[in-house]
Design a protein around this motif. Structure first.
Motif, mmCIF file in Angstrom:
data_model
loop_
_atom_site.group_PDB
_atom_site.id
_atom_site.type_symbol
_atom_site.label_atom_id
_atom_site.label_comp_id
_atom_site.label_asym_id
_atom_site.label_seq_id
_atom_site.Cartn_x
_atom_site.Cartn_y
_atom_site.Cartn_z
ATOM 1 N N PHE A 28 0.845 -1.188 0.000
ATOM 2 C CA PHE A 28 0.000 0.000 0.000
ATOM 3 C C PHE A 28 0.887 1.248 0.000
ATOM 4 C CE2 PHE A 28 -3.474 -2.493 2.380
ATOM 5 C CZ PHE A 28 -4.142 -2.770 1.198
ATOM 6 N N ARG A 29 0.381 2.315 -0.622
ATOM 7 C CA ARG A 29 1.051 3.605 -0.611
ATOM 8 C C ARG A 29 0.172 4.596 0.148
ATOM 9 N NH1 ARG A 29 4.002 0.379 -1.602
ATOM 10 N NH2 ARG A 29 5.240 -0.042 -3.484
ATOM 11 N N ALA A 30 0.809 5.460 0.923
ATOM 12 C CA ALA A 30 0.080 6.385 1.786
ATOM 13 C C ALA A 30 0.597 7.797 1.610
ATOM 14 C CB ALA A 30 0.217 5.948 3.246
ATOM 15 N N THR A 31 -0.021 8.733 2.336
ATOM 16 C CA THR A 31 0.429 10.131 2.368
ATOM 17 C C THR A 31 0.954 10.442 3.756
ATOM 18 O OG1 THR A 31 -1.160 10.861 0.686
ATOM 19 C CG2 THR A 31 -0.269 12.544 2.148
ATOM 20 N N PHE A 32 2.154 10.987 3.812
ATOM 21 C CA PHE A 32 2.758 11.413 5.073
ATOM 22 C C PHE A 32 2.901 12.931 5.027
ATOM 23 C CE2 PHE A 32 3.900 7.038 4.484
ATOM 24 C CZ PHE A 32 3.860 6.488 5.754
ATOM 25 N N GLY A 157 -14.212 -0.211 14.630
ATOM 26 C CA GLY A 157 -14.806 1.067 14.235
ATOM 27 C C GLY A 157 -14.208 1.600 12.957
ATOM 28 N N LEU A 158 -12.907 1.410 12.771
ATOM 29 C CA LEU A 158 -12.247 1.850 11.541
ATOM 30 C C LEU A 158 -12.719 1.021 10.353
ATOM 31 C CD1 LEU A 158 -8.626 2.306 12.946
ATOM 32 C CD2 LEU A 158 -10.319 4.095 12.502
ATOM 33 N N VAL A 159 -12.857 -0.276 10.565
ATOM 34 C CA VAL A 159 -13.358 -1.156 9.509
ATOM 35 C C VAL A 159 -14.776 -0.742 9.100
ATOM 36 C CG1 VAL A 159 -14.154 -3.512 9.055
ATOM 37 C CG2 VAL A 159 -11.887 -3.114 10.046
ATOM 38 N N GLN A 160 -15.587 -0.349 10.092
ATOM 39 C CA GLN A 160 -16.955 0.093 9.793
ATOM 40 C C GLN A 160 -16.961 1.294 8.858
ATOM 41 O OE1 GLN A 160 -19.242 1.144 13.254
ATOM 42 N NE2 GLN A 160 -21.085 1.622 12.075
ATOM 43 N N LYS A 161 -16.012 2.222 9.038
ATOM 44 C CA LYS A 161 -15.938 3.393 8.154
ATOM 45 C C LYS A 161 -15.545 2.980 6.733
ATOM 46 C CE LYS A 161 -16.831 6.822 9.317
ATOM 47 N NZ LYS A 161 -18.147 7.472 9.515
ATOM 48 N N HIS A 197 -7.755 -5.393 6.883
ATOM 49 C CA HIS A 197 -9.081 -5.393 6.258
ATOM 50 C C HIS A 197 -9.019 -4.803 4.847
ATOM 51 C CE1 HIS A 197 -13.459 -5.483 6.100
ATOM 52 N NE2 HIS A 197 -13.441 -4.243 5.660
ATOM 53 N N LEU A 198 -8.242 -3.757 4.688
ATOM 54 C CA LEU A 198 -8.071 -3.182 3.353
ATOM 55 C C LEU A 198 -7.453 -4.207 2.404
ATOM 56 C CD1 LEU A 198 -6.712 0.395 4.192
ATOM 57 C CD2 LEU A 198 -9.070 -0.294 3.733
ATOM 58 N N ALA A 200 -7.833 -7.465 2.611
ATOM 59 C CA ALA A 200 -8.862 -8.449 2.315
ATOM 60 C C ALA A 200 -9.893 -7.918 1.319
ATOM 61 C CB ALA A 200 -9.556 -8.880 3.609
ATOM 62 N N ARG A 201 -10.078 -6.595 1.298
ATOM 63 C CA ARG A 201 -11.072 -5.966 0.411
ATOM 64 C C ARG A 201 -10.408 -5.321 -0.803
ATOM 65 N NH1 ARG A 201 -16.147 -5.951 -0.078
ATOM 66 N NH2 ARG A 201 -17.174 -4.420 1.211
ATOM 67 N N ARG A 202 -9.189 -5.717 -1.088
ATOM 68 C CA ARG A 202 -8.391 -5.055 -2.116
ATOM 69 C C ARG A 202 -9.126 -4.946 -3.460
ATOM 70 N NH1 ARG A 202 -2.793 -4.133 -2.542
ATOM 71 N NH2 ARG A 202 -2.410 -5.336 -0.655
ATOM 72 N N ASN A 203 -9.872 -5.967 -3.826
ATOM 73 C CA ASN A 203 -10.558 -5.960 -5.128
ATOM 74 C C ASN A 203 -11.683 -4.934 -5.199
ATOM 75 O OD1 ASN A 203 -8.896 -8.002 -6.069
ATOM 76 N ND2 ASN A 203 -10.340 -9.634 -5.544
ATOM 77 N N ASP A 204 -12.162 -4.470 -4.045
ATOM 78 C CA ASP A 204 -13.262 -3.505 -4.005
ATOM 79 C C ASP A 204 -12.801 -2.081 -3.725
ATOM 80 O OD1 ASP A 204 -15.262 -5.503 -4.353
ATOM 81 O OD2 ASP A 204 -15.036 -6.040 -2.243
ATOM 82 N N LEU A 205 -11.498 -1.897 -3.480
ATOM 83 C CA LEU A 205 -11.013 -0.612 -3.007
ATOM 84 C C LEU A 205 -9.847 -0.101 -3.841
ATOM 85 C CD1 LEU A 205 -10.910 -1.434 0.815
ATOM 86 C CD2 LEU A 205 -12.620 -0.025 -0.333
ATOM 87 N N TYR A 206 -9.799 1.207 -3.973
ATOM 88 C CA TYR A 206 -8.641 1.887 -4.537
ATOM 89 C C TYR A 206 -7.924 2.531 -3.363
ATOM 90 C CZ TYR A 206 -6.042 5.400 -7.306
ATOM 91 O OH TYR A 206 -5.055 6.182 -7.865
ATOM 92 N N VAL A 207 -6.845 1.918 -2.899
ATOM 93 C CA VAL A 207 -6.083 2.421 -1.770
ATOM 94 C C VAL A 207 -4.867 3.155 -2.323
ATOM 95 C CG1 VAL A 207 -4.862 1.841 0.354
ATOM 96 C CG2 VAL A 207 -6.845 0.488 -0.349
ATOM 97 N N ALA A 208 -4.825 4.454 -2.110
ATOM 98 C CA ALA A 208 -3.772 5.266 -2.730
ATOM 99 C C ALA A 208 -3.595 6.574 -1.970
ATOM 100 C CB ALA A 208 -4.122 5.558 -4.185
ATOM 101 N N PRO A 209 -2.447 7.244 -2.158
ATOM 102 C CA PRO A 209 -2.237 8.546 -1.519
ATOM 103 C C PRO A 209 -3.286 9.577 -1.933
ATOM 104 C CG PRO A 209 -0.162 7.672 -2.353
ATOM 105 C CD PRO A 209 -1.247 6.781 -2.892
ATOM 106 N N VAL A 210 -3.427 10.613 -1.121
ATOM 107 C CA VAL A 210 -4.398 11.676 -1.404
ATOM 108 C C VAL A 210 -4.178 12.254 -2.797
ATOM 109 C CG1 VAL A 210 -5.129 14.008 -0.745
ATOM 110 C CG2 VAL A 210 -4.754 12.255 1.018
ATOM 111 N N ARG A 211 -2.937 12.547 -3.144
ATOM 112 C CA ARG A 211 -2.617 13.125 -4.447
ATOM 113 C C ARG A 211 -3.150 12.267 -5.593
ATOM 114 N NH1 ARG A 211 3.528 13.398 -4.936
ATOM 115 N NH2 ARG A 211 3.245 11.151 -4.892
#
Length: 220
Positions: A28-32, A157-161, A197-198, A200-211
């Motif tokens: 995964f790539r994130a924003t710092f 709670g985070l998973v719920q969001k 959880h992200l 496990a749900r990779r196929n349903d989600l676009y996980v990427a930095p804010v930019r």
């Protein structure tokens, strides 16, 4: 079905010691978000993070403002100078795309001369606020992005969001400060529960930095 951005504020040691290895394991790539001070404490490490594809965003005023982001004794010109100095420092020292997002340091971006939002909007195409909520996939304002605070929330709670974002086809931007310790920290285990959880749900989600997500939204 939804987009997720993981954002980490302050350039804390936890981010390099605990967060980076887990992100690397899960690809995964994130924003710092860093201020100049925190970047200069370990420039080689943050340059390496940028080279891995993480976004190093501008958090210029972090630690300088009042608790709500206020700069009661500052002028707008002082804010602009501070933003530009941090931007120049990051641009000169980091690999990757030149554009980066900005994170407001609090919910009340005010100076002695009024709001400094117009100043930030002149410099940045994308900005993260402290307003809580999810972002609409098409109609969100990329210069006023809403967030999901993580302190005080359990892993469940985070998973719920995340699942709310999936149900709505929305973009959730999670905000972390400390991991495992500190006043506004998220539990280390809770943080890992979210990331697993992200995965496990990779196929349903676009996980990427804010930019990256913002660029996609703007071009949609």
């Amino acid at each position: 079905k939804a987009a997720i951005s993981l954002t980490y504020d302050g350039g804390l040691p936890d981010h390099l010691l605990l967060v980076e290895p887990l992100l690397r394991t899960l690809s995964f790539r994130a924003t710092f978000y860093l201020s100049a001070t925190f970047f200069l404490e370990n420039p080689k490490a943050w340059s390496a993070m940028a080279a891995q594809g993480h976004e190093i965003g501008n958090h210029s005023l972090f630690g300088v403002t009042g608790p709500e982001g206020e700069l009661s004794n500052w002028t707008l010109e002082m804010v602009e100078t501070d933003l530009q100095m941090t931007e120049d420092l990051l641009a000169e020292n980091l690999p990757g795309p030149p554009d980066r997002s900005f994170a407001y340091p609090g919910a009340n971006p005010i100076t002695a001369e009024g709001s400094y939002e117009p100043v930030a909007e002149e410099h940045f195409r994308w900005a993260r606020t402290y307003q809580e909520g999810l972002n609409h996939a098409v109609f969100c304002n990329p210069r006023a992005l809403r967030v999901v605070p993580t302190f005080g929330r359990s892993g469940a709670g985070l998973v719920q969001k995340v699942e709310e974002a999936v149900d709505l086809g929305a973009w959730a931007i999670f905000v972390f400060e400390g991991i495992g310790k500190g006043a506004n920290s998220c539990g280390e285990r809770d943080h890992e529960v979210l990331l697993r959880h992200l995965e496990a749900r990779r196929n349903d989600l676009y996980v990427a930095p804010v930019r990256d997500v913002a660029e996609y939204v703007v071009s949609a």
